[in-house]
Write a protein that holds these residues in place. Sequence first.
Motif, mmCIF file in Angstrom:
data_model
loop_
_atom_site.group_PDB
_atom_site.id
_atom_site.type_symbol
_atom_site.label_atom_id
_atom_site.label_comp_id
_atom_site.label_asym_id
_atom_site.label_seq_id
_atom_site.Cartn_x
_atom_site.Cartn_y
_atom_site.Cartn_z
ATOM 1 N N TYR A 32 0.867 -1.168 0.000
ATOM 2 C CA TYR A 32 0.000 0.000 0.000
ATOM 3 C C TYR A 32 0.910 1.226 0.000
ATOM 4 C CZ TYR A 32 -3.874 -3.091 1.342
ATOM 5 O OH TYR A 32 -4.819 -4.080 1.391
ATOM 6 N N PHE A 34 1.224 5.634 -0.007
ATOM 7 C CA PHE A 34 0.550 6.875 0.393
ATOM 8 C C PHE A 34 1.478 8.067 0.134
ATOM 9 C CE2 PHE A 34 -2.550 4.621 3.121
ATOM 10 C CZ PHE A 34 -1.877 3.449 3.393
ATOM 11 N N TYR A 36 1.534 11.962 1.865
ATOM 12 C CA TYR A 36 0.986 12.915 2.819
ATOM 13 C C TYR A 36 1.696 14.255 2.640
ATOM 14 C CZ TYR A 36 -1.450 9.420 5.702
ATOM 15 O OH TYR A 36 -2.303 8.445 6.177
ATOM 16 N N LYS A 49 -3.645 7.823 -2.158
ATOM 17 C CA LYS A 49 -3.178 6.497 -1.753
ATOM 18 C C LYS A 49 -3.416 5.506 -2.882
ATOM 19 C CE LYS A 49 -7.552 5.549 0.612
ATOM 20 N NZ LYS A 49 -8.213 5.361 1.942
ATOM 21 N N PHE A 51 -3.888 1.327 -3.383
ATOM 22 C CA PHE A 51 -4.022 -0.009 -2.811
ATOM 23 C C PHE A 51 -3.941 -1.063 -3.914
ATOM 24 C CE2 PHE A 51 -4.289 1.904 0.988
ATOM 25 C CZ PHE A 51 -5.371 1.725 1.832
ATOM 26 N N SER A 99 -1.704 -7.658 9.821
ATOM 27 C CA SER A 99 -2.958 -7.404 10.525
ATOM 28 C C SER A 99 -2.939 -6.052 11.226
ATOM 29 C CB SER A 99 -3.211 -8.495 11.570
ATOM 30 O OG SER A 99 -2.132 -8.530 12.475
ATOM 31 N N ALA A 100 -1.767 -5.523 11.410
ATOM 32 C CA ALA A 100 -1.649 -4.216 12.044
ATOM 33 C C ALA A 100 -1.846 -3.133 10.996
ATOM 34 C CB ALA A 100 -0.290 -4.069 12.715
ATOM 35 N N SER A 101 -1.987 -1.945 11.440
ATOM 36 C CA SER A 101 -2.262 -0.842 10.521
ATOM 37 C C SER A 101 -1.071 0.084 10.409
ATOM 38 C CB SER A 101 -3.487 -0.077 11.027
ATOM 39 O OG SER A 101 -3.969 0.817 10.034
ATOM 40 N N ASN B 31 -7.838 2.289 15.780
ATOM 41 C CA ASN B 31 -6.384 2.391 15.915
ATOM 42 C C ASN B 31 -5.951 3.805 16.248
ATOM 43 O OD1 ASN B 31 -6.193 -0.287 14.988
ATOM 44 N ND2 ASN B 31 -6.163 0.406 12.868
ATOM 45 N N PHE B 33 -2.107 6.053 17.104
ATOM 46 C CA PHE B 33 -0.652 5.973 16.934
ATOM 47 C C PHE B 33 0.022 7.190 17.548
ATOM 48 C CE2 PHE B 33 -1.040 2.774 13.550
ATOM 49 C CZ PHE B 33 -2.332 2.997 13.107
ATOM 50 N N PHE B 48 1.610 2.083 19.126
ATOM 51 C CA PHE B 48 0.269 2.176 18.602
ATOM 52 C C PHE B 48 -0.669 1.290 19.400
ATOM 53 C CE2 PHE B 48 -0.415 -1.694 16.042
ATOM 54 C CZ PHE B 48 0.872 -2.181 15.963
ATOM 55 N N SER B 94 -6.805 5.729 12.920
ATOM 56 C CA SER B 94 -7.357 5.126 11.702
ATOM 57 C C SER B 94 -8.488 4.199 12.085
ATOM 58 C CB SER B 94 -6.282 4.390 10.897
ATOM 59 O OG SER B 94 -5.837 3.241 11.566
ATOM 60 N N GLY B 96 -9.706 0.941 11.145
ATOM 61 C CA GLY B 96 -9.745 -0.473 11.496
ATOM 62 C C GLY B 96 -8.384 -1.123 11.448
ATOM 63 N N THR B 97 -8.343 -2.403 11.168
ATOM 64 C CA THR B 97 -7.077 -3.128 11.257
ATOM 65 C C THR B 97 -6.349 -3.225 9.931
ATOM 66 O OG1 THR B 97 -8.232 -5.203 10.913
ATOM 67 C CG2 THR B 97 -7.846 -4.535 13.185
ATOM 68 N N ARG B 98 -6.988 -2.870 8.828
ATOM 69 C CA ARG B 98 -6.266 -2.866 7.560
ATOM 70 C C ARG B 98 -5.539 -1.544 7.377
ATOM 71 N NH1 ARG B 98 -7.092 -6.493 3.843
ATOM 72 N NH2 ARG B 98 -6.918 -4.996 2.149
ATOM 73 N N GLN B 99 -4.947 -1.372 6.220
ATOM 74 C CA GLN B 99 -4.140 -0.177 5.997
ATOM 75 C C GLN B 99 -5.021 1.020 5.672
ATOM 76 O OE1 GLN B 99 -0.926 -0.047 6.513
ATOM 77 N NE2 GLN B 99 -0.796 -2.196 7.038
ATOM 78 N N GLU B 100 -5.791 1.400 6.662
ATOM 79 C CA GLU B 100 -6.674 2.535 6.462
ATOM 80 C C GLU B 100 -5.882 3.832 6.516
ATOM 81 O OE1 GLU B 100 -10.197 0.173 6.324
ATOM 82 O OE2 GLU B 100 -9.774 2.248 5.820
ATOM 83 N N THR B 101 -6.468 4.842 5.970
ATOM 84 C CA THR B 101 -5.879 6.175 6.046
ATOM 85 C C THR B 101 -5.706 6.582 7.498
ATOM 86 O OG1 THR B 101 -6.942 6.797 3.987
ATOM 87 C CG2 THR B 101 -6.222 8.592 5.429
ATOM 88 N N GLN B 102 -4.548 7.133 7.817
ATOM 89 C CA GLN B 102 -4.315 7.680 9.146
ATOM 90 C C GLN B 102 -4.596 9.174 9.122
ATOM 91 O OE1 GLN B 102 -0.627 6.533 10.992
ATOM 92 N NE2 GLN B 102 -0.859 4.389 10.404
#
Lengths: 115, 113
Positions: A32, A34, A36, A49, A51, A99-101, B31, B33, B48, B94, B96-102
């Motif tokens: 992924y 990004f 910023y 971004k 994906f 699983s982490a973000s 989440n 951080f 985090f 962010s 959830g647990t996927r690569q969501e926007t921070q």
Amino acid sequence: AQSVTQPDIHITVSEGASLELRCNYSYGATPYLFWYVQSPGQGLQLLLKYFSGDTLVQGIKGFEAEFKRSQSSFNLRKPSVHWSDAAEYFCAVGDPYSSASKIIFGSGTRLSIRP
Amino acid sequence: DVKVTQSSRYLVKRTGEKVFLECVQDMDHENMFWYRQDPGLGLRLIYFSYDVKMKEKGDIPEGYSVSREKKERFSLILESASTNQTSMYLCASSLGTRQETQYFGPGTRLLVL
């Protein structure tokens, strides 16, 4: 582990000129990706971004970026910069299989605009 | 719009003091951080949290601890501040647990004398 490199620490362009900020990543698969932006005295704001899917991504404020798998790059572009684009720009990479973000940020490129 | 707020924009502390940096988000994000930002080093993840009372170390956790007693609030604690902890501290959240926007707060610039 993934990593990201922004080779340019500081770039100066003239107002109205085109812009390209470089970003290279290291990762075994497609990460992924990004971009910023951090304006002076502000937090970071997401520009765009990637994906999956179309490798040319449109973002806010007239920015776009192109994912090139063969070059492990995700360069940010803008056809004509404005004085308000002066800021610091960060490229970041995330692991789609984690699983982490968490995401990993590059060291940033500071953009100055010449009147 | 997501709003992430940090308790202070600027903070000056003495070496050895205990320092609390507070972060609050208003969008029910899972989440949260804490990063520190230093010139030429970009953002480095300190800790985090992916749920209330859950936390994981980031890349540079030494000298820091965190607390998340409520979903919307994530605190960074410097148990005994040192001069090498002078930095800009950024909080993010962010969904959830996927690569969501921070989404980031405005930052706290901490000076330790």
